[in-house]
Design an enzyme around this catalytic site. Structure first.
Site, PDB file in Angstrom:
ATOM      1  N   PRO A   1       0.698  -1.422   0.037  1.00 54.89           N
ATOM      2  CG  PRO A   1      -0.095  -0.899   2.058  1.00 54.89           C
ATOM      3  CD  PRO A   1       0.684  -1.989   1.333  1.00 54.89           C
ATOM      4  CB  CYS A   2       3.020   2.810  -2.497  1.00 56.92           C
ATOM      5  SG  CYS A   2       2.125   2.477  -4.038  1.00 56.92           S
TER       6      CYS A   2
END
Length: 161
Positions: A120-121
């Site tokens: 989850p950048c």
């Protein structure tokens, strides 16, 4: 290698590049590519979407063998982040490298994330702005809102958790 897709809650498709039962890449697309995802990965992703919890993803499915140490550090840091949690580029740099000056390097590594959404950048933001996203700030905003982050009209944010 095969391409398989799955519809998302974000008006996009996730495209999975799969090789020898491992995922080589996950990308967003406006169009379907390959065949409909039909495996254990599909059941995992449907659970992720139903619970709005990316942490339920099975990270052993990702082919990270080509990652360098910096990519692995950021990957591990992000997969341990929580739904609705946001963190700044400089805070990631401080946490991992003990120096906020590496914030731009963190951004470059995040831009090269091969496993969009599942690593989850999108949870990494600028100090006073949403920050960049390979697939556009509108999609980043949709994902963050879906995860429970409150955004006001100026694209400023506050954590809901």
């Amino acid at each position: 290698m095969s391409s398989e897709y799955l519809e998302t809650p974000f008006d996009k498709f996730l495209i999975f590049e799969i090789n020898d039962a491992l995922i080589d890449a996950v990308t967003f697309s406006d169009v379907k590519k390959g065949s409909l995802l039909s495996s254990y990965i599909k059941s995992v992703m449907l659970n992720v979407f139903e619970t709005k919890n990316v942490a339920l993803f099975d990270y052993t499915l990702l082919n990270i063998h080509s990652y360098n140490d910096n990519q692995k550090s950021i990957h591990d840091f992000l997969k341990n982040s929580q739904r609705g949690q946001i963190i700044t580029y400089s805070d990631v740099a401080l946490s991992l490298y003990r120096n906020k000056k590496y914030a731009r390097a963190v951004g470059k590594i995040l831009n090269a994330n091969k496993f969009i959404f599942v690593v989850p950048c999108h949870r990494v933001v600028g100090k006073h702005f949403l920050g960049g996203y390979k697939y556009g700030s509108d999609l980043k905003k949709k994902i963050l809102i879906w995860e429970g982050v409150k955004l006001n009209g100026n694209m400023n944010f506050q954590q809901n958790f």
